[in-house]
Motif scaffolding. Sequence first.
Motif, PDB file in Angstrom:
ATOM      1  N   ASP A  24     -15.209   7.496   7.738  1.00 35.84           N
ATOM      2  CA  ASP A  24     -14.811   8.004   6.424  1.00 35.84           C
ATOM      3  C   ASP A  24     -14.303   6.827   5.596  1.00 35.84           C
ATOM      4  N   PRO A  25     -14.728   6.738   4.327  1.00 38.71           N
ATOM      5  CA  PRO A  25     -14.259   5.596   3.518  1.00 38.71           C
ATOM      6  C   PRO A  25     -12.734   5.518   3.437  1.00 38.71           C
ATOM      7  N   GLU A  26     -12.048   6.652   3.483  1.00 40.87           N
ATOM      8  CA  GLU A  26     -10.579   6.615   3.460  1.00 40.87           C
ATOM      9  C   GLU A  26     -10.060   5.988   4.759  1.00 40.87           C
TER      10      GLU A  26
ATOM     11  N   PRO B  10      -7.594  10.978  18.835  1.00 36.42           N
ATOM     12  CA  PRO B  10      -8.082  10.007  19.821  1.00 36.42           C
ATOM     13  C   PRO B  10      -6.952   9.058  20.221  1.00 36.42           C
TER      14      PRO B  10
ATOM     15  N   GLU C  41      -4.632  -6.298   6.535  1.00 40.16           N
ATOM     16  CA  GLU C  41      -3.881  -7.092   5.563  1.00 40.16           C
ATOM     17  C   GLU C  41      -2.383  -7.086   5.878  1.00 40.16           C
TER      18      GLU C  41
ATOM     19  N   ARG D   8       0.273   1.053  10.965  1.00 41.50           N
ATOM     20  CA  ARG D   8       0.275   0.724   9.534  1.00 41.50           C
ATOM     21  C   ARG D   8       1.662   0.956   8.940  1.00 41.50           C
TER      22      ARG D   8
ATOM     23  N   THR E 149      -6.803   7.102  15.660  1.00 43.19           N
ATOM     24  CA  THR E 149      -6.371   7.351  14.285  1.00 43.19           C
ATOM     25  C   THR E 149      -4.852   7.398  14.133  1.00 43.19           C
TER      26      THR E 149
ATOM     27  N   PHE F 191       0.859  -1.177   0.000  1.00 47.92           N
ATOM     28  CA  PHE F 191       0.000   0.000   0.000  1.00 47.92           C
ATOM     29  C   PHE F 191       0.904   1.239   0.000  1.00 47.92           C
TER      30      PHE F 191
ATOM     31  N   GLU G  76     -16.719  17.136   6.373  1.00 50.08           N
ATOM     32  CA  GLU G  76     -17.534  16.089   7.014  1.00 50.08           C
ATOM     33  C   GLU G  76     -18.478  16.730   8.019  1.00 50.08           C
TER      34      GLU G  76
ATOM     35  N   ILE H 275       0.968   6.826   4.048  1.00 49.26           N
ATOM     36  CA  ILE H 275      -0.268   7.401   4.591  1.00 49.26           C
ATOM     37  C   ILE H 275      -0.442   8.790   3.959  1.00 49.26           C
TER      38      ILE H 275
ATOM     39  N   TYR I  44      -2.257   4.998  12.093  1.00 45.27           N
ATOM     40  CA  TYR I  44      -1.308   5.425  11.061  1.00 45.27           C
ATOM     41  C   TYR I  44       0.092   4.876  11.392  1.00 45.27           C
TER      42      TYR I  44
ATOM     43  N   TYR J  12      -7.961   2.469   5.281  1.00 50.65           N
ATOM     44  CA  TYR J  12      -6.713   2.324   6.046  1.00 50.65           C
ATOM     45  C   TYR J  12      -6.835   1.190   7.071  1.00 50.65           C
TER      46      TYR J  12
ATOM     47  N   GLN K 281      -6.438  -2.042   5.151  1.00 51.39           N
ATOM     48  CA  GLN K 281      -5.034  -2.230   4.766  1.00 51.39           C
ATOM     49  C   GLN K 281      -4.205  -2.682   5.969  1.00 51.39           C
TER      50      GLN K 281
END
Lengths: 409, 409
Positions: free
Chosen positions: B41-43, A206, B53, B277, B270, A6, A349, A9, B274, B47, B50
């Motif tokens: 949020d779809p983004e 958060p 995975e 990931r 969040t 991927f 949003e 970010i 990040y 994430y 991902q």
Amino acid sequence: MTQTFFGQINPPARLLMGPGPVNAHPRVLRAMAADMLGQFDPEMTDYMNQTMELYRQVFMTNNRWTLLVDGTARAGIEAALVSLVEPGMKLLIVRAGRFGLLLSEIAQRIGAEIVTLDLPWGKVASLEQIEDAIITHRPHVLACIHGDTSTTMAQPLDGVGALCRKYNVLSYVDTTATLGGMEVATDRWGVDVVSSGLQKCMGGPPGSAPITISDRAAEHIFARRHVEAGIRGSDTTDGTRVRIPSNYFDLAMVMDYWSEKRLNHHTEATTMLYGAREAARVVLEEGLQARFARHASASRAVCAGLRAMGLELFGGDEHRMTNVTGVYIPKGIDGEKVRARMREDFEIEIGSAFGPLQGKIWRIGAMGYNAEKHKVLLTMGALETVLRHEGHGFAAGAGVDAALAAYND
Amino acid sequence: MTQTFFGQINPPARLLMGPGPVNAHPRVLRAMAADMLGQFDPEMTDYMNQTMELYRQVFMTNNRWTLLVDGTARAGIEAALVSLVEPGMKLLIVRAGRFGLLLSEIAQRIGAEIVTLDLPWGKVASLEQIEDAIITHRPHVLACIHGDTSTTMAQPLDGVGALCRKYNVLSYVDTTATLGGMEVATDRWGVDVVSSGLQKCMGGPPGSAPITISDRAAEHIFARRHVEAGIRGSDTTDGTRVRIPSNYFDLAMVMDYWSEKRLNHHTEATTMLYGAREAARVVLEEGLQARFARHASASRAVCAGLRAMGLELFGGDEHRMTNVTGVYIPKGIDGEKVRARMREDFEIEIGSAFGPLQGKIWRIGAMGYNAEKHKVLLTMGALETVLRHEGHGFAAGAGVDAALAAYND
């Protein structure tokens, strides 16, 4: 073979004007890029002590025990309840929205005897109602939500602490949605335990839950501590208290870690601590009163803008939170389509709603770093464009003009 | 009046060569500076998918349920145990160090019936010992630690999953100290639940706990879920299972949030996501086998360097972790003074020890971003300087020469 896993970010630069999380202040994100320290490094423990001092100011308290729970705001709620409330203890919960229900849900799992003061969504409890409920139920602990984003209403808390002390009740208040945006006057309220999060008016991400604990609550919690025995925890200090059923959320152990004793518990979430510390610095440099006023101005502008678009606000003005506003979705308008167009066309949003309000209202937040004039005006302008294109009739420009006028009043 | 509220975050650039946390990879810290997204949020949900995975690859598993618990590594342990183990269920714990004891401590609070396979610190259990203990106790769940930094030993786990399945035992393994540095072969081991953290070999900050859950463990956990009733959770799905006593650590709810259902639980942390990931991306771009080899090289060099300084290593070589090495503090040397001089003169942190090893050994880590040749050599050079100045005699340069030779072999 070079594999990529991927991409880097790279989130879109969304303006988050919902009930939270909202955009973090850039200073907070930059502070979080600092590298690690060992958990007992003197520089690290200095940062922990500074964070305690900063959050005393944010929580408007002299409580010694003012620290961070390592998890999201919900972790702070669970740590407070699991440490305060023993199985079979009577817990009075003020329930006027989704997060009041969450308090019940957590307390059920603890095995508390739950009694409730239930109010319709959109209402708050009066001091008289709370006193009546205390007299009727004689609970050991009272728990409530300060600002419940599900209803956009703020529960007044002046006098609640005195009432609880009169009837020998310990008190807990969740301020996840209000800390740093509305007044959280821990000592003036006289409540015992107050917890929060960073991702709303504090302008952080958060993942960290600031909490403050009065001496009498700390004494109650420490009495549930178990003595050292190899690994701490095989015997009670006295035989009368039930052990806290969680290790991670055992606030007695967490306090021991944050005290001069520095007894090892979990490794402090270093990066989140850096972020929490910087969020508090940003809040205090602006000044609490200036910050509350900035949120109130944004709220007035949002309310004026929405009304000028011919929309009806949810709930009364008197107890409206100043950082999130509920507004009815007009008849014939597809609420989710409006939200999608706001996101896709304007990168803004706004929030949907839960429970009895699901599909009925939107929730528009202006919190922390986003409670800014230009962000409010851009949001009003975008919303009125989308609403007009979706067939909701009103004079073009009315919403943004009214919001601007409210700012300039 | 301009007030300052302590300074900007500005930690000294310590080289953290202890048992963790260690320095985070700069790419991870940079990724964490990205701004927030709404939790649905779809983004954001992309994430999350991902991240699932990426951690399947890191955990060497096909488990669908591979996700993050929002808290430090200990939060992952507690989430696993509280979700797997019901009150009164029999839990067999392999205890060979401090973290084995922690498993007991957490399980006591859950109300599990605890049986143990106890080993002296520095030893690991054989497959035969584990099978004997299973036959003797017939537990419902087996729990153990892969690499226990308190002893610097790694428990071999090949065959343990098959054994557990033979006797219908669910299995849990903590890999906080090993994931990303030593092989964590979830599917080949055949174990059910494996949790970890970021702050050791993964090269990230503490505050997020990757976890992977087999289908049969997920089925067991989902059976403890309660049905929706207003707010989820007043009734059991069937009457036979005891509800998970924590909301925050209820992995059934967390899985529902990470699934296509996207049922709201707590707001995902969040920034930690990040970071988690990016840590996985760094690990996988290097390649797991290359990474394990890099840790093994660092370990050989550390061991050679320490031995060349005339120091005795703790524990046997066969089961030594390749990312942290225990070494006896020589007679007449003040271990804490050496650590302070390492920190003050060289900005290098090495670790002390716990429990029966407290004051007896140091623990020297070379993990993740710090399992690098130059960092190992600098640490060996600094340590030998401090030791010589503290009066421990050996040929100057011997330690660093031996470490370098081990690298060049």
